[in-house]
Design an enzyme around this catalytic site. Structure first.
Site, PDB file in Angstrom:
ATOM      1  N   GLY A   1      -7.201  10.601  23.137  1.00  0.00           N
ATOM      2  CA  GLY A   1      -7.742  11.929  22.908  1.00  0.00           C
ATOM      3  C   GLY A   1      -8.700  12.254  24.031  1.00  0.00           C
TER       4      GLY A   1
ATOM      5  N   CYS B   1     -13.532   4.584  25.365  1.00  0.00           N
ATOM      6  CA  CYS B   1     -13.637   6.003  25.697  1.00  0.00           C
ATOM      7  C   CYS B   1     -13.416   6.191  27.191  1.00  0.00           C
ATOM      8  CB  CYS B   1     -15.035   6.497  25.308  1.00  0.00           C
ATOM      9  SG  CYS B   1     -15.319   8.236  25.671  1.00  0.00           S
ATOM     10  N   LEU B   2     -12.695   7.249  27.549  1.00  0.00           N
ATOM     11  CA  LEU B   2     -12.450   7.526  28.971  1.00  0.00           C
ATOM     12  C   LEU B   2     -13.757   7.785  29.724  1.00  0.00           C
ATOM     13  CD1 LEU B   2      -9.358   9.912  28.679  1.00  0.00           C
ATOM     14  CD2 LEU B   2      -9.354   7.465  29.235  1.00  0.00           C
TER      15      LEU B   2
ATOM     16  N   HIS C   1     -17.643  13.884  20.394  1.00  0.00           N
ATOM     17  CA  HIS C   1     -17.864  14.348  21.773  1.00  0.00           C
ATOM     18  C   HIS C   1     -18.389  15.785  21.792  1.00  0.00           C
ATOM     19  CE1 HIS C   1     -16.508  11.204  24.458  1.00  0.00           C
ATOM     20  NE2 HIS C   1     -15.373  11.032  23.802  1.00  0.00           N
TER      21      HIS C   1
ATOM     22  N   HIS D   1     -13.974  10.218  16.554  1.00  0.00           N
ATOM     23  CA  HIS D   1     -14.443   9.950  17.925  1.00  0.00           C
ATOM     24  C   HIS D   1     -14.397  11.226  18.775  1.00  0.00           C
ATOM     25  CE1 HIS D   1     -14.577   7.369  21.705  1.00  0.00           C
ATOM     26  NE2 HIS D   1     -14.167   8.537  22.172  1.00  0.00           N
ATOM     27  N   GLU D   2     -13.277  11.958  18.697  1.00  0.00           N
ATOM     28  CA  GLU D   2     -13.135  13.173  19.536  1.00  0.00           C
ATOM     29  C   GLU D   2     -14.112  14.259  19.094  1.00  0.00           C
ATOM     30  OE1 GLU D   2     -11.740  12.806  22.259  1.00  0.00           O
ATOM     31  OE2 GLU D   2     -10.751  10.961  21.652  1.00  0.00           O
TER      32      GLU D   2
ATOM     33  N   GLN E   1     -15.674  16.373  28.229  1.00  0.00           N
ATOM     34  CA  GLN E   1     -15.406  15.214  29.090  1.00  0.00           C
ATOM     35  C   GLN E   1     -14.875  15.628  30.462  1.00  0.00           C
ATOM     36  OE1 GLN E   1     -13.206  12.883  25.830  1.00  0.00           O
ATOM     37  NE2 GLN E   1     -13.988  11.294  27.184  1.00  0.00           N
TER      38      GLN E   1
HETATM   39 NI    NI Z   1     -14.132   9.380  24.070  1.00  0.00          NI
END
Ligand code: NI
Length: 191
Positions: free
Chosen positions: A49, A102-103, A148, A144-145, A54
């Site tokens: 995701g 996480c990215l 953000h 999680h998304e 981000q």
């Molecule tokens: Ni993340």
């Protein structure tokens, strides 16, 4: 379409509470093209995701897609989903321990408690209303998304910092145990 740069831990944009998107703005060619970029960036980075902030756009939009993901081999598939102005309602008090990455947090994973059953209410990319329940491991991905969009990263929710691990050491010491717990969740919830 274009692959956008991904902000990493420490950049203030990740800590901003993202702003709501109006229907007019959402349906504009500019925002539709941004959503295409967001999806392409997620696919390029093998993310499960990604949230708009981000990629340096602090608006309440995120995308999810899991299709036999090499970063998360135990994760059940999630069809490509774009959420605009999403809200989560907890439908259970029960939590499970999710080993997250996480990215925007390169080379780090850690255990985060996530609610096992939620309702997601949002708009899709064409501003149509969405409302659906999500259970199990997949519910963790949604939480999680959405975190953000409120300026939160998984590291903020790690209860036991001794669970923090690099990706190599996650695979070396924690993957087998976590994959077993993940499998039990998938068996129980089908997700
Ligand atoms: Ni993340």
């Amino acid at each position: 379409m274009a692959i956008r740069k991904i902000a990493t831990l420490g950049h203030p944009v990740l800590r901003q509470v993202a702003r709501a998107v109006t229907e007019e703005e959402l349906l504009s060619p500019k925002m539709q093209s941004f959503i295409d970029d967001l999806i392409e960036t997620m696919h390029d980075a093998n993310g499960a995701g990604i949230a708009a902030n981000q990629v340096y756009e602090p608006v309440r939009i995120c995308a999810l897609h899991v299709q036999n993901n090499p970063r998360y081999p135990y994760k059940p598939n999630i069809p490509l989903t774009v959420l605009v102005n999403p809200v989560i309602e907890k439908l259970s008090e029960e939590t499970f321990d999710n080993y997250e990455g996480c990215l925007s947090v390169p080379n780090l994973r850690g255990v985060v408690p996530r609610v096992v059953h939620i309702r997601v209410t949002a708009q899709d990319r064409m501003a149509q209303p969405l409302s659906f329940e999500v259970k199990g491991l997949t519910a963790g991905t949604y939480q999680h998304e959405l975190d953000h969009l409120d300026g939160l990263l998984f590291v903020d929710r790690v209860v036991d910092t001794k669970t923090l691990a690099t990706w190599a050491d996650f695979e070396r010491f924690h993957l087998v145990g976590f994959a077993e717990r993940a499998k039990a969740l998938v068996t129980r919830f089908g997700a």
